[in-house]
Design a protein around this motif. Structure first.
Motif, mmCIF file in Angstrom:
data_model
loop_
_atom_site.group_PDB
_atom_site.id
_atom_site.type_symbol
_atom_site.label_atom_id
_atom_site.label_comp_id
_atom_site.label_asym_id
_atom_site.label_seq_id
_atom_site.Cartn_x
_atom_site.Cartn_y
_atom_site.Cartn_z
ATOM 1 N N GLU A 8 -31.388 135.206 67.204
ATOM 2 C CA GLU A 8 -32.982 134.803 67.156
ATOM 3 C C GLU A 8 -33.402 134.660 65.748
ATOM 4 O O GLU A 8 -33.582 134.082 65.413
ATOM 5 C CB GLU A 8 -33.431 135.322 67.891
ATOM 6 C CG GLU A 8 -33.381 135.096 69.267
ATOM 7 C CD GLU A 8 -32.065 135.906 70.212
ATOM 8 O OE1 GLU A 8 -32.094 137.080 69.453
ATOM 9 O OE2 GLU A 8 -32.444 135.797 71.174
ATOM 10 N N PHE A 9 -33.220 136.330 65.589
ATOM 11 C CA PHE A 9 -33.873 136.234 63.717
ATOM 12 C C PHE A 9 -32.971 135.283 62.481
ATOM 13 O O PHE A 9 -33.335 134.538 61.647
ATOM 14 C CB PHE A 9 -33.476 137.236 63.311
ATOM 15 C CG PHE A 9 -34.413 138.358 62.020
ATOM 16 C CD1 PHE A 9 -35.292 138.638 61.566
ATOM 17 C CD2 PHE A 9 -33.861 137.285 61.000
ATOM 18 C CE1 PHE A 9 -35.921 138.569 60.551
ATOM 19 C CE2 PHE A 9 -34.138 138.045 59.866
ATOM 20 C CZ PHE A 9 -35.089 138.288 59.228
ATOM 21 N N ALA A 10 -31.814 135.379 63.057
ATOM 22 C CA ALA A 10 -30.546 134.170 61.820
ATOM 23 C C ALA A 10 -31.304 132.649 62.102
ATOM 24 O O ALA A 10 -31.165 132.139 61.656
ATOM 25 C CB ALA A 10 -29.633 134.441 62.528
ATOM 26 N N LEU A 11 -31.293 132.622 63.539
ATOM 27 C CA LEU A 11 -31.841 130.828 63.715
ATOM 28 C C LEU A 11 -33.294 130.744 62.979
ATOM 29 O O LEU A 11 -33.764 129.539 62.145
ATOM 30 C CB LEU A 11 -31.674 130.630 65.229
ATOM 31 C CG LEU A 11 -32.115 129.386 65.424
ATOM 32 C CD1 LEU A 11 -31.524 128.207 65.401
ATOM 33 C CD2 LEU A 11 -32.128 129.166 67.369
ATOM 34 N N VAL A 27 -31.226 143.333 58.726
ATOM 35 C CA VAL A 27 -30.259 142.620 60.330
ATOM 36 C C VAL A 27 -28.685 141.966 60.287
ATOM 37 O O VAL A 27 -28.208 142.238 60.844
ATOM 38 C CB VAL A 27 -31.446 141.419 60.779
ATOM 39 C CG1 VAL A 27 -31.098 140.299 61.498
ATOM 40 C CG2 VAL A 27 -33.080 142.325 60.958
ATOM 41 N N PHE A 28 -28.841 141.561 59.487
ATOM 42 C CA PHE A 28 -27.650 140.786 58.512
ATOM 43 C C PHE A 28 -26.685 142.134 57.764
ATOM 44 O O PHE A 28 -25.350 142.440 57.355
ATOM 45 C CB PHE A 28 -27.879 140.172 57.318
ATOM 46 C CG PHE A 28 -28.808 138.449 58.066
ATOM 47 C CD1 PHE A 28 -28.824 138.103 59.143
ATOM 48 C CD2 PHE A 28 -29.747 137.993 56.486
ATOM 49 C CE1 PHE A 28 -28.626 137.061 59.996
ATOM 50 C CE2 PHE A 28 -30.348 137.351 57.864
ATOM 51 C CZ PHE A 28 -29.867 136.674 59.121
ATOM 52 N N GLY A 29 -26.712 143.192 58.038
ATOM 53 C CA GLY A 29 -25.792 144.392 57.956
ATOM 54 C C GLY A 29 -26.111 144.658 56.314
ATOM 55 O O GLY A 29 -24.944 145.250 55.451
ATOM 56 N N HIS A 30 -26.979 143.994 54.513
ATOM 57 C CA HIS A 30 -26.528 144.399 54.091
ATOM 58 C C HIS A 30 -27.181 144.999 53.097
ATOM 59 O O HIS A 30 -27.051 144.955 51.777
ATOM 60 C CB HIS A 30 -27.487 142.821 53.030
ATOM 61 C CG HIS A 30 -26.690 141.096 53.523
ATOM 62 N ND1 HIS A 30 -27.251 140.160 53.629
ATOM 63 C CD2 HIS A 30 -25.765 141.194 54.272
ATOM 64 C CE1 HIS A 30 -26.236 139.372 53.953
ATOM 65 N NE2 HIS A 30 -25.339 139.889 54.095
ATOM 66 N N LEU A 31 -27.385 145.661 53.552
ATOM 67 C CA LEU A 31 -27.849 147.014 53.365
ATOM 68 C C LEU A 31 -26.818 148.667 53.151
ATOM 69 O O LEU A 31 -27.445 149.601 52.855
ATOM 70 C CB LEU A 31 -29.317 147.789 53.499
ATOM 71 C CG LEU A 31 -30.138 146.975 52.937
ATOM 72 C CD1 LEU A 31 -31.478 146.703 53.188
ATOM 73 C CD2 LEU A 31 -30.335 147.016 51.035
#
Length: 235
Positions: free
Chosen positions: A111-114, A207-211
């Motif tokens: 939902e956050f991505a949308l 949220v996107f796992g970028h860290l």
């Protein structure tokens, strides 16, 4: 004041609209924003794709309705966090609201991505379909501005606001000044926007796992930046 009971047809239509949006949400959670399609929704509900146009004029309209619902859910979550801590100072409540935003986002990555991620191919970006006064995203933002307003009503600048770090920012904030220039002094909005971009950036990367390359637990970093934001707002 009189109330009108919805007719059976109106109730059935509302139920079908809810079923369509629920089916779209299931596709979203299962496959991400790009998985939402009228054909897939129709197949899930045992309808034909053209029949969906009796309820939503386009896929754009359906996605807009879903994002509006999500922003309203997020707004209510953040507002509840402020209410639950209503006896605390406004900026302390802002901290609780920011934490509620982070928890909501981590619990709903699709939902956050949308809502906040890259636009879905073939779908008009949400912000392009909404005005500044009545869209769901603005109502979400208003929850923060309401509490900030309480703080600055109690602690006014006394006729002199802090300077902007760069005078060129005044030109960049021209849309704000044209629409909401009497709400808060421009330096206050700069502080909020600067803080929001940092906190939102941390949440989005989490949220996107970028860290993951740097840390296994992002919460301490979030809390440090949140404390810094509140400190700057406190003047």
């Amino acid at each position: 004041m009189t109330t009108t009971t919805p007719s059976r047809r109106e109730r059935l239509r509302a139920e079908t609209v809810t079923e369509i949006k629920d089916a779209a949400r299931r596709l979203l959670v299962a496959g991400g924003p790009a998985a939402i399609s009228l054909r897939a929704i129709a197949r899930d509900l045992g309808m034909t794709a053209p029949a969906l146009y009796r309820y939503f004029a386009s896929l754009d309209a359906l996605v807009l309705a879903i994002v509006t619902d999500l922003f309203e859910d997020l707004r209510a979550t953040v507002a509840d966090a402020a209410t639950d801590h209503g006896d605390e100072e406004p900026l302390v409540r802002v901290g609780h609201m920011a934490r509620a935003f982070r928890r909501w986002s981590l619990d709903r990555p699709a939902e956050f991505a949308l809502m906040f991620g890259s636009p879905v191919p073939g779908i008009t970006p949400f912000a392009e379909q909404c005005g500044p006064f009545n869209d769901a995203g603005a109502r979400f933002g208003e929850t923060f501005f309401t509490v900030l307003g309480e703080h600055y009503a109690r602690h006014p600048f006394g006729g002199a606001a802090p300077d902007l770090p760069d005078p060129a920012l005044r030109e960049l904030f021209a849309p704000y000044l044209d629409t909401f220039g009497d709400r808060f002094p421009l330096p206050v909005i700069y502080l909020f926007v600067a803080a929001w971009t940092r906190l939102y950036g941390i949440v989005a990367m989490e949220v996107f796992g970028h860290l993951r390359w740097a840390m296994t637990d992002v919460e301490p970093l979030f809390e440090v930046e949140l404390a810094r934001m509140v400190s700057r707002m406190a003047r």
